[in-house]
Design an enzyme around this catalytic site. Structure first.
Site, PDB file in Angstrom:
ATOM      1  N   SER A  29       0.975  -1.044   0.154  1.00 31.41           N
ATOM      2  CA  SER A  29      -0.028   0.063   0.174  1.00 31.41           C
ATOM      3  C   SER A  29       0.845   1.150   0.026  1.00 31.41           C
ATOM      4  O   SER A  29       2.059   1.150   0.070  1.00 31.41           O
ATOM      5  CB  SER A  29      -0.975   0.112   1.139  1.00 31.41           C
ATOM      6  OG  SER A  29      -1.922  -0.926   1.144  1.00 31.41           O
ATOM      7  N   GLY A  30       0.362   2.394  -0.129  1.00 30.66           N
ATOM      8  CA  GLY A  30       1.387   3.613  -0.235  1.00 30.66           C
ATOM      9  C   GLY A  30       1.148   4.265  -1.620  1.00 30.66           C
ATOM     10  O   GLY A  30       1.778   5.333  -1.789  1.00 30.66           O
ATOM     11  N   HIS A  31       0.563   3.432  -2.664  1.00 32.73           N
ATOM     12  CA  HIS A  31       0.650   3.968  -4.215  1.00 32.73           C
ATOM     13  C   HIS A  31      -0.575   4.379  -4.493  1.00 32.73           C
ATOM     14  O   HIS A  31      -0.888   4.563  -5.682  1.00 32.73           O
ATOM     15  CB  HIS A  31       1.264   2.757  -4.813  1.00 32.73           C
ATOM     16  CG  HIS A  31       2.580   2.390  -4.297  1.00 32.73           C
ATOM     17  ND1 HIS A  31       3.531   3.181  -4.179  1.00 32.73           N
ATOM     18  CD2 HIS A  31       3.030   1.161  -3.907  1.00 32.73           C
ATOM     19  CE1 HIS A  31       4.729   2.463  -3.891  1.00 32.73           C
ATOM     20  NE2 HIS A  31       4.349   1.049  -3.703  1.00 32.73           N
ATOM     21  N   LYS A  64       4.394  -6.001 -10.187  1.00 36.12           N
ATOM     22  CA  LYS A  64       5.577  -5.034 -10.292  1.00 36.12           C
ATOM     23  C   LYS A  64       6.846  -5.861  -9.746  1.00 36.12           C
ATOM     24  O   LYS A  64       6.821  -6.691  -8.668  1.00 36.12           O
ATOM     25  CB  LYS A  64       5.448  -3.937  -9.203  1.00 36.12           C
ATOM     26  CG  LYS A  64       4.093  -3.237  -9.555  1.00 36.12           C
ATOM     27  CD  LYS A  64       3.936  -1.609  -8.989  1.00 36.12           C
ATOM     28  CE  LYS A  64       3.849  -1.580  -7.627  1.00 36.12           C
ATOM     29  NZ  LYS A  64       2.704  -2.492  -7.178  1.00 36.12           N
ATOM     30  N   ASP A 115       6.925  -9.294  -3.870  1.00 36.29           N
ATOM     31  CA  ASP A 115       5.901  -9.216  -4.577  1.00 36.29           C
ATOM     32  C   ASP A 115       5.805 -10.465  -5.746  1.00 36.29           C
ATOM     33  O   ASP A 115       5.132 -11.251  -5.698  1.00 36.29           O
ATOM     34  CB  ASP A 115       5.511  -8.028  -5.535  1.00 36.29           C
ATOM     35  CG  ASP A 115       4.994  -6.765  -4.684  1.00 36.29           C
ATOM     36  OD1 ASP A 115       4.549  -6.919  -3.528  1.00 36.29           O
ATOM     37  OD2 ASP A 115       5.409  -5.581  -5.034  1.00 36.29           O
ATOM     38  N   HIS A 146       9.089   3.901  -3.528  1.00 35.09           N
ATOM     39  CA  HIS A 146       9.230   3.669  -2.133  1.00 35.09           C
ATOM     40  C   HIS A 146      10.221   4.654  -1.692  1.00 35.09           C
ATOM     41  O   HIS A 146      10.727   4.468  -0.456  1.00 35.09           O
ATOM     42  CB  HIS A 146       9.561   2.257  -1.800  1.00 35.09           C
ATOM     43  CG  HIS A 146       8.787   1.246  -2.442  1.00 35.09           C
ATOM     44  ND1 HIS A 146       9.210   0.691  -3.658  1.00 35.09           N
ATOM     45  CD2 HIS A 146       7.494   0.829  -2.274  1.00 35.09           C
ATOM     46  CE1 HIS A 146       8.373  -0.362  -4.209  1.00 35.09           C
ATOM     47  NE2 HIS A 146       7.322   0.050  -3.333  1.00 35.09           N
TER      48      HIS A 146
END
Lengths: 333, 333
Positions: A55-57, A105, A110, A219
């Protein structure tokens, strides 16, 4: 750290809950394990499309669940891969019997977790293809990556592959167009100021008042080099040059130009970057046939942007223009 | 100050140029005097809708030029009213003979300059109605205002009045629905960190590391009070309480809930605020029938958000749902 949050450990859960409430007409949320999927199931026989990552994107990836794009999205903790026990049920939810494509990605965690989930899904009879996104021209390896990172191109791949799946392309064809978009898109980013991961509480890196990071990752991981602050035009040229070198566009080539905000940069500045990028592309003989400008793949409140250039072909244009109805991208419907 | 700009004095011109290039399918740009108008003229007999104000609130207003919303938008310098010599030609460009409505946020300079332009337009035979937006419940007067400020509600008014004009409502009817939306919407904002106006070069105010400004305006002008940082839920309650007091919603009332980012706050945080706001509204017996979450009226890179609640009626719902095709808001087409 000042953020509109409650408990730092609850940030992702509460944010996805709010997202689910705000877009209840489009998506449903599975709370545990956490994933987001289309409220109206796709028609039987449609290839499923699943993506996810830390998360955070936002709006990536949950914001792209809906008609013509993703069937399910799997949010990890902030800047942390989702786990196979999230990815597996998301994959099963996206399956209508025609197989599922994982858009991943290229970050080590991931890749590994999506592979594990793919194996588990295949054991349950769901065929899975993985397409790796690695469009970042800035660095070859990075803090979290073997090989190139997946960045802005992800949004374009999810849109175009999603339209192909909606059109009725089969599993191999959807994976192939996703791969072709990945092979045709290049991205590079810049950070003017860092972001702060909620559970860390301090900025993920430090930039001096007159310093920027060229080639930064989503990031905040290091890019190519730090330089003194420059004009928007100068920075745009620095981002575009390696992209153009790699793409080697033919005269008259049609491209999609995507100027993406990292989350904390005003839209007005993105248009200043767009202006220069369009000039440079015109001078290079390319034709900007499609555009996207805004905050589509972010790094929390990081200040900065990325530029992506996608070399288009006729099929990609048709698929880009096809209807899409998701919380973060919508047209034609 | 680190910004993706070139010359601070060229910020608005270059940004609008980029905007015009990126959205050349939808809008045209007049460079001097500066204004933005629909590329495809509206049909004859449609009431024109024009808005504008200081730049720095993007996508407001130029991002809302297009089918079902504005016919023209007039960007001033950053946080500075546009001048009558910009507003007049924008008004003439928006006129098809059925009159023009000016949607004007209630700031002294905007009101004055739009009034002057309206008089000049009327001297040229174009009938003009002005609708003032003053939805901010935070303060009664402010640094730039006699009476209440116009903030988040502006977006909702432009959408709904734009749909009414597109539907064929006459001049009085379009002005009336704009006024009715203004009378039915209340907004309050919070700043966690200030923004920096490019030509000033320093933040427009200072907040301590543990301090926030409740009731802040969209130019960083003071609000009600500064308090120590709180949880997102606590802040949301503080923003909503005066809104609910003023709206005095009947049980079962349908509302539109709009959580707006000020430009520098991640989307994920806006959804955390949305989550709590939806809870509070449900507890108050209201029904959230429509939602909007994102950066729609900003203050450069300010960190913070605003909450708007619009008490809906059936006509407003129909007009909200009507097709819109602008750079920043699009559905149904």
């Amino acid at each position: 750290m000042k953020k509109l949050i409650n408990d730092p450990r609850a940030v992702v859960d509460e944010s996805v809950q709010g997202f689910g409430l705000a877009h209840a007409d489009l998506v449903s949320v599975s709370a545990d394990p956490l994933f987001v999927f289309r409220r109206e199931p796709a028609r039987q026989g449609k290839v499923g499309l699943v993506s996810g990552g830390g998360s955070g994107h936002e709006p990536l990836h949950a914001g792209y669940v809906g008609l013509g794009m993703l069937d399910a999205a799997v949010p990890g903790a902030v800047f942390t891969s989702p786990t196979p026990d999230q990815i597996l049920p998301a994959t099963l939810a996206a399956s209508t019997g025609a197989g599922v494509v994982h858009i991943v990605k290229n970050y080590t965690g991931d890749v590994l977790n999506f592979e594990t989930a793919a194996e588990l899904a295949q054991a349950e009879g769901v065929e899975v293809r993985q397409v790796l996104v690695n469009d970042d021209v800035a660095v070859e390896d990075s803090l979290y990556t073997a090989g190139r990172r997946g960045v802005g191109g992800t949004v374009l791949i999810e849109k175009i592959a999603g339209a192909a799946a909606e059109r009725g392309d089969d599993l191999d064809a959807v994976a192939a167009i996703a791969q072709r978009v990945n092979d045709s898109v290049r991205t590079m980013g810049v950070a003017l100021a860092a972001c702060t991961v909620p559970h860390a509480g301090v900025p993920s890196f430090e930039l001096a008042e007159d310093e920027i990071e060229i080639g930064v990752g989503i990031h905040g991981e290091p890019g190519r080099h730090r330089i003194a602050m420059e004009s928007a035009d100068g920075i745009t040229d620095r981002l575009l040059q390696p992209i153009l070198t790699e793409l080697d566009l033919a005269a008259g080539a049609q491209v999609l130009l995507f100027v993406n905000g990292m989350g904390g940069t005003p839209l007005s500045e993105l248009y200043i970057v767009y202006r220069r990028a369009a000039q440079v592309l015109a001078e290079a003989g390319a034709q900007v046939a499609r555009s996207l400008v805004g905050n589509y793949i972010t790094a929390l409140e990081m200040q900065g942007c990325s530029i992506s250039v996608l070399r288009l072909d006729a099929d990609m244009v048709e698929l880009w223009d096809a209807p899409v109805h998701t919380p973060a991208l919508r047209w034609g419907v």
